[in-house]
Design a protein around this motif. Structure first.
Motif, PDB file in Angstrom:
ATOM      1  N   GLU A  89       0.919  -1.365  -0.264  1.00 13.97           N
ATOM      2  CA  GLU A  89       0.127  -0.064   0.004  1.00 13.97           C
ATOM      3  C   GLU A  89       0.819   1.323  -0.056  1.00 13.97           C
ATOM      4  O   GLU A  89       0.667   2.020  -0.853  1.00 13.97           O
ATOM      5  CB  GLU A  89      -1.085   0.046   1.249  1.00 13.97           C
ATOM      6  N   HIS A 111      -6.226   1.880  -2.630  1.00 10.70           N
ATOM      7  CA  HIS A 111      -7.463   1.798  -1.960  1.00 10.70           C
ATOM      8  C   HIS A 111      -7.931   0.297  -2.036  1.00 10.70           C
ATOM      9  O   HIS A 111      -8.487  -0.030  -0.531  1.00 10.70           O
ATOM     10  CB  HIS A 111      -8.346   2.731  -2.613  1.00 10.70           C
ATOM     11  N   HIS A 114      -5.973  -1.499   0.817  1.00  8.96           N
ATOM     12  CA  HIS A 114      -6.402  -1.112   2.145  1.00  8.96           C
ATOM     13  C   HIS A 114      -7.670  -1.864   2.543  1.00  8.96           C
ATOM     14  O   HIS A 114      -7.694  -2.172   3.756  1.00  8.96           O
ATOM     15  CB  HIS A 114      -6.833   0.216   2.214  1.00  8.96           C
TER      16      HIS A 114
END
Length: 215
Positions: A89, A111, A114
Protein backbone atom coordinates in the motif's frame (compact mmCIF):
# COMPACT_ATOMS: atom_id res chain seq x y z
CA UNK A 1 -68.71 7.50 -48.23
CA UNK A 2 -70.30 9.33 -45.30
CA UNK A 3 -68.42 7.08 -42.86
CA UNK A 4 -65.13 7.89 -44.57
CA UNK A 5 -65.76 11.64 -44.34
CA UNK A 6 -66.70 11.28 -40.66
CA UNK A 7 -63.49 9.41 -39.88
CA UNK A 8 -61.41 12.02 -41.75
CA UNK A 9 -63.09 14.87 -39.85
CA UNK A 10 -62.44 13.11 -36.51
CA UNK A 11 -58.77 12.64 -37.39
CA UNK A 12 -58.44 16.27 -38.50
CA UNK A 13 -59.92 17.74 -35.33
CA UNK A 14 -57.99 15.30 -33.14
CA UNK A 15 -54.71 16.42 -34.74
CA UNK A 16 -55.66 20.08 -34.42
CA UNK A 17 -56.52 19.58 -30.75
CA UNK A 18 -53.15 17.96 -30.11
CA UNK A 19 -51.35 20.85 -31.77
CA UNK A 20 -53.24 23.39 -29.67
CA UNK A 21 -52.76 21.51 -26.42
CA UNK A 22 -49.06 20.78 -26.91
CA UNK A 23 -46.94 23.50 -25.36
CA UNK A 24 -44.10 24.85 -27.37
CA UNK A 25 -40.72 24.48 -25.63
CA UNK A 26 -39.28 27.70 -24.30
CA UNK A 27 -35.84 29.04 -25.26
CA UNK A 28 -34.04 27.14 -22.51
CA UNK A 29 -35.67 23.87 -23.46
CA UNK A 30 -34.90 24.36 -27.15
CA UNK A 31 -31.26 25.12 -26.29
CA UNK A 32 -31.05 21.95 -24.21
CA UNK A 33 -32.55 19.93 -27.06
CA UNK A 34 -30.07 21.45 -29.50
CA UNK A 35 -27.07 20.71 -27.27
CA UNK A 36 -28.25 17.15 -26.74
CA UNK A 37 -28.63 16.58 -30.48
CA UNK A 38 -25.25 18.20 -31.11
CA UNK A 39 -23.57 15.98 -28.51
CA UNK A 40 -25.09 12.86 -30.02
CA UNK A 41 -24.08 13.96 -33.51
CA UNK A 42 -20.54 14.75 -32.43
CA UNK A 43 -20.24 11.45 -30.65
CA UNK A 44 -21.57 9.48 -33.59
CA UNK A 45 -19.25 11.18 -36.07
CA UNK A 46 -16.35 8.83 -36.67
CA UNK A 47 -12.75 10.00 -36.45
CA UNK A 48 -10.69 8.72 -39.39
CA UNK A 49 -9.11 5.39 -38.56
CA UNK A 50 -5.45 6.43 -38.93
CA UNK A 51 -5.97 9.52 -36.77
CA UNK A 52 -7.76 7.51 -34.08
CA UNK A 53 -5.02 4.88 -34.11
CA UNK A 54 -2.33 7.54 -33.89
CA UNK A 55 -4.00 9.17 -30.86
CA UNK A 56 -4.49 5.79 -29.20
CA UNK A 57 -0.86 4.82 -29.79
CA UNK A 58 0.34 8.16 -28.44
CA UNK A 59 -1.64 7.73 -25.21
CA UNK A 60 -0.42 4.17 -24.89
CA UNK A 61 3.19 5.27 -25.32
CA UNK A 62 2.87 7.85 -22.55
CA UNK A 63 1.26 5.34 -20.20
CA UNK A 64 3.89 2.71 -20.90
CA UNK A 65 6.63 5.28 -20.40
CA UNK A 66 5.27 6.08 -16.95
CA UNK A 67 4.90 2.40 -16.16
CA UNK A 68 8.51 1.84 -17.20
CA UNK A 69 9.62 4.70 -14.96
CA UNK A 70 7.58 3.23 -12.11
CA UNK A 71 9.33 -0.11 -12.49
CA UNK A 72 12.68 1.70 -12.47
CA UNK A 73 11.63 3.41 -9.22
CA UNK A 74 10.70 0.05 -7.72
CA UNK A 75 14.00 -1.44 -8.86
CA UNK A 76 15.99 1.33 -7.17
CA UNK A 77 13.89 0.86 -4.05
CA UNK A 78 14.79 -2.85 -3.96
CA UNK A 79 18.48 -2.16 -4.58
CA UNK A 80 18.51 0.29 -1.68
CA UNK A 81 17.11 -2.44 0.58
CA UNK A 82 13.61 -1.04 1.15
CA UNK A 83 11.92 -3.93 -0.57
CA UNK A 84 11.85 -5.98 2.62
CA UNK A 85 10.26 -3.31 4.80
CA UNK A 86 7.88 -1.33 2.60
CA UNK A 87 4.26 -2.46 2.34
CA UNK A 88 2.41 -2.77 -0.94
CA UNK A 89 0.00 0.00 0.00
CA UNK A 90 2.83 2.40 0.84
CA UNK A 91 4.68 1.43 -2.35
CA UNK A 92 1.66 2.25 -4.49
CA UNK A 93 1.18 5.53 -2.65
CA UNK A 94 4.78 6.49 -3.43
CA UNK A 95 4.31 5.50 -7.07
CA UNK A 96 1.27 7.77 -7.25
CA UNK A 97 3.47 10.65 -6.09
CA UNK A 98 6.11 10.12 -8.80
CA UNK A 99 3.69 9.64 -11.70
CA UNK A 100 1.09 11.81 -13.38
CA UNK A 101 -1.07 9.76 -15.75
CA UNK A 102 -0.91 6.61 -13.63
CA UNK A 103 -1.24 8.43 -10.31
CA UNK A 104 -5.04 7.83 -10.04
CA UNK A 105 -4.51 4.17 -10.94
CA UNK A 106 -1.92 3.61 -8.22
CA UNK A 107 -4.10 5.41 -5.67
CA UNK A 108 -7.03 3.20 -6.68
CA UNK A 109 -4.85 0.12 -6.24
CA UNK A 110 -3.79 1.33 -2.79
CA UNK A 111 -7.45 1.85 -1.90
CA UNK A 112 -8.37 -1.72 -2.86
CA UNK A 113 -5.38 -3.09 -0.97
CA UNK A 114 -6.50 -1.17 2.11
CA UNK A 115 -9.76 -3.14 1.78
CA UNK A 116 -7.75 -6.36 1.26
CA UNK A 117 -9.02 -6.69 -2.32
CA UNK A 118 -5.85 -7.72 -4.13
CA UNK A 119 -7.59 -8.95 -7.25
CA UNK A 120 -9.45 -5.68 -7.75
CA UNK A 121 -6.22 -3.80 -7.11
CA UNK A 122 -4.53 -5.75 -9.92
CA UNK A 123 -7.49 -5.16 -12.23
CA UNK A 124 -7.17 -1.40 -11.71
CA UNK A 125 -3.88 -1.43 -13.62
CA UNK A 126 -4.81 -4.00 -16.24
CA UNK A 127 -8.06 -2.17 -17.09
CA UNK A 128 -6.05 1.01 -17.78
CA UNK A 129 -3.86 -0.77 -20.34
CA UNK A 130 -5.94 -3.73 -21.46
CA UNK A 131 -2.89 -5.93 -22.13
CA UNK A 132 -1.55 -9.12 -20.61
CA UNK A 133 1.71 -7.75 -19.24
CA UNK A 134 -0.07 -4.97 -17.34
CA UNK A 135 -2.24 -7.56 -15.61
CA UNK A 136 0.86 -9.45 -14.49
CA UNK A 137 2.50 -6.25 -13.26
CA UNK A 138 -0.71 -5.40 -11.40
CA UNK A 139 -0.63 -8.79 -9.63
CA UNK A 140 3.05 -8.27 -8.86
CA UNK A 141 2.52 -4.88 -7.23
CA UNK A 142 -0.65 -5.86 -5.36
CA UNK A 143 1.01 -9.05 -4.07
CA UNK A 144 4.25 -7.29 -3.17
CA UNK A 145 4.24 -8.48 0.43
CA UNK A 146 3.72 -12.13 -0.59
CA UNK A 147 6.87 -12.27 -2.76
CA UNK A 148 10.16 -13.54 -1.38
CA UNK A 149 12.44 -10.49 -0.96
CA UNK A 150 15.22 -12.37 -2.78
CA UNK A 151 13.02 -12.61 -5.88
CA UNK A 152 11.90 -8.97 -6.02
CA UNK A 153 14.81 -7.67 -8.10
CA UNK A 154 14.66 -10.45 -10.68
CA UNK A 155 10.89 -10.04 -10.98
CA UNK A 156 11.16 -6.29 -11.58
CA UNK A 157 13.87 -6.81 -14.21
CA UNK A 158 11.73 -9.46 -15.92
CA UNK A 159 8.78 -7.07 -16.18
CA UNK A 160 11.06 -4.28 -17.42
CA UNK A 161 12.37 -6.56 -20.15
CA UNK A 162 8.87 -7.65 -21.20
CA UNK A 163 7.68 -4.06 -21.34
CA UNK A 164 10.73 -3.00 -23.35
CA UNK A 165 10.27 -5.80 -25.87
CA UNK A 166 6.58 -4.95 -26.22
CA UNK A 167 7.45 -1.37 -27.11
CA UNK A 168 10.24 -2.43 -29.49
CA UNK A 169 7.90 -4.80 -31.33
CA UNK A 170 5.34 -2.06 -31.80
CA UNK A 171 8.04 0.37 -32.91
CA UNK A 172 9.24 -2.13 -35.54
CA UNK A 173 5.69 -2.47 -36.84
CA UNK A 174 5.41 1.32 -37.19
CA UNK A 175 8.78 1.50 -38.93
CA UNK A 176 7.69 -1.15 -41.42
CA UNK A 177 4.48 0.76 -42.14
CA UNK A 178 6.43 4.00 -42.68
CA UNK A 179 8.86 2.13 -44.94
CA UNK A 180 5.99 0.79 -47.03
CA UNK A 181 4.57 4.30 -47.41
CA UNK A 182 7.99 5.60 -48.44
CA UNK A 183 8.31 3.00 -51.21
CA UNK A 184 4.75 3.47 -52.45
CA UNK A 185 5.54 6.50 -54.72
CA UNK A 186 8.47 4.56 -56.17
CA UNK A 187 6.17 1.66 -57.06
CA UNK A 188 3.69 4.08 -58.65
CA UNK A 189 6.44 5.63 -60.78
CA UNK A 190 7.63 2.20 -61.90
CA UNK A 191 4.09 1.26 -62.89
CA UNK A 192 3.73 4.52 -64.83
CA UNK A 193 6.97 3.82 -66.73
CA UNK A 194 5.83 0.27 -67.48
CA UNK A 195 2.43 1.43 -68.75
CA UNK A 196 4.11 4.05 -70.90
CA UNK A 197 6.42 1.39 -72.35
CA UNK A 198 3.48 -0.88 -73.15
CA UNK A 199 1.66 2.02 -74.78
CA UNK A 200 4.65 2.95 -76.95
CA UNK A 201 5.69 -0.60 -77.83
CA UNK A 202 2.27 -2.09 -78.46
CA UNK A 203 -0.60 0.34 -78.95
CA UNK A 204 1.27 2.77 -81.17
CA UNK A 205 2.50 -0.12 -83.32
CA UNK A 206 -1.03 -1.45 -83.60
CA UNK A 207 -2.28 2.00 -84.47
CA UNK A 208 0.29 2.36 -87.26
CA UNK A 209 -0.65 -1.06 -88.67
CA UNK A 210 -4.34 -0.18 -88.64
CA UNK A 211 -3.51 3.09 -90.37
CA UNK A 212 -1.69 1.23 -93.12
CA UNK A 213 -4.60 -1.16 -93.58
CA UNK A 214 -7.14 1.63 -93.68
CA UNK A 215 -4.98 3.58 -96.10
Amino acid sequence: MEHVMTILMILFWTGALLVLVKEKPDLKARAAMFMERYAVSAKSSLIPGPVKNFISDLKREKLEMELSESLAYVKNLVILGRGKSISAELLLTELSDVTRLLSPVFLDMAHWLHLNEKEKAAESLSSRFGTGFSKEIGHFLSGWEDIDPSELLSSVELFQSALREERMTRQMSRDEAVSDLAYFPVVINCMAVLLNFIYVAYFIAQKDQLGMLMG
